[in-house]
Design a protein around this motif. Structure first.
Motif: not given
Lengths: 175, 174
Positions: A28-32, A39-41, A109-110, A118-122
């Motif tokens: 879900f890369p585009w879901q906040r 994953a960020g907090v 996303a921004q 993005l998937t390759i980078c991740l």
């Protein structure tokens, strides 16, 4: 069991938590809720609590930590004779890499980065974080995406929704 | 010549590079060139480049690494018997800590968090990242800044500088 060893289950729990974060980012890369709150907090923060607990409990056990050890590479290796402190280092890597991966996802996303890039980078970041960050830096250089990212990373926050507020504030700016 | 003699020396070089990144972040926490371009992009990219080179150079050196080793703590310790790979892991820690430190400085700047609260968070992130990150989360929660950060982290980027395009849009709105 040696009291100075870390229970292996703790290590597996930490890896499982990390994995949940990465799967959420990839699925879900585009879901906040995924790219920021989970994953960020939330997960980096939970891992950071493991980190603090392990650091405090193991720093004073033999062979106990010393700030002098940070001064040389051999010192760092000596530090890791202590399993708890080795765990702290691994937690540092997985928590901060996940937080950075979540940041990369949000900036993708921004700045309108295609999902396959993005998937390759991740995926590269999960396996070898340095390679993933380098790939992201290269991909972000294409089509002026760094400029877009630079922009969203310096706009001041406003009380309500940022975009709406910028528009609302415009007449004053124009005067 | 034994290539494993180099990591202890490279350790100082890498510490110096990352030290400059943190110094700029601590000295100019609100300057965009420092908290984004320098400490957030340039230095981490340089460190990542070092990471990739070290990884390729030392992966096949004895003791040869096995990726499966990362799934147990004993395996990780075995891997670090190779000093080159120990340095790779150390670079990983330094790079990601700096990326997150720079991000914290930017969010503090964007949400106008006072520097007196940001400074201890940054210093702790440099020394013990888990503690610094937690302090930042707590400071942000007390200031009720998390919703503002969440909004900032999803707004769309615009081509030009947001402030520069503002007057044009303004006319249309009014």
């Amino acid at each position: 069991m040696n009291p100075f060893d870390l229970p292996p289950i703790l290590y597996q729990i930490a890896l499982a938590l990390e994995l949940i974060g990465w799967v959420a980012l990839l699925a879900f890369p585009w879901q906040r809720w995924a790219n920021f709150w989970l994953a960020g907090v939330a997960i980096p923060q939970t891992l950071a609590l493991f980190y603090i607990y392990s650091l405090i409990t193991f720093w004073f056990l033999p062979r106990h930590g010393s700030f002098r050890d940070f001064l040389t590479l051999e010192g760092v290796y000596r530090l890791f004779d202590n399993q708890g402190l080795l765990f702290v280092a691994v937690l540092n890597i997985i928590a901060m890499t996940l937080a950075a991966g979540a940041w990369m996802t949000r900036k993708a996303a921004q700045s309108g980065m295609p999902r396959f890039l993005l998937t390759i980078c991740l995926v590269a970041t999960v396996v070898f974080p340095g390679i993933g960050f380098l790939l992201f830096a290269i991909v972000a250089s294409i089509r002026g995406r760094w400029a877009l990212i630079s922009n969203v990373e310096q706009v001041p926050a406003v009380e309500s929704q940022p975009v709406a507020a910028i528009v609302a504030g415009l007449p004053q700016v124009a005067k | 010549m034994d290539p494993l003699k180099f990591p202890p020396i490279l350790y100082f070089v890498i510490m110096a590079v990352v030290g400059v990144g943190w110094l700029m972040l601590l000295l100019f926490p609100r300057r965009h060139w420092a908290n984004f371009w320098f400490a957030g992009v340039a230095v981490p990219t340089l460190l990542s480049l070092g990471y990739v080179i070290l990884l390729i150079l030392f992966w096949f050196q004895p003791p040869q690494a096995d990726y499966g080793d990362i799934f147990t703590l004993d395996g990780v310790y075995r891997t670090f018997g190779n000093r080159g790979l120990l340095l790779v892991a150390w670079v990983n820690i330094l790079t990601m800590d700096l990326v997150i430190g720079a991000w914290m400085a930017r969010k503090a700047s964007q949400t106008r968090m006072p520097y007196v609260y940001l400074l201890p968070c940054l210093v702790m992130t440099f020394i013990f990242a888990g503690i610094g990150f937690t302090m930042f989360a707590v400071a942000m929660a007390f200031g009720e800044r998390w919703p503002a950060i969440a909004a900032l982290e999803q707004m769309k980027g615009v081509k030009a500088n947001a402030f520069a395009i503002a007057p044009e849009g303004a006319g249309k709105v009014s």
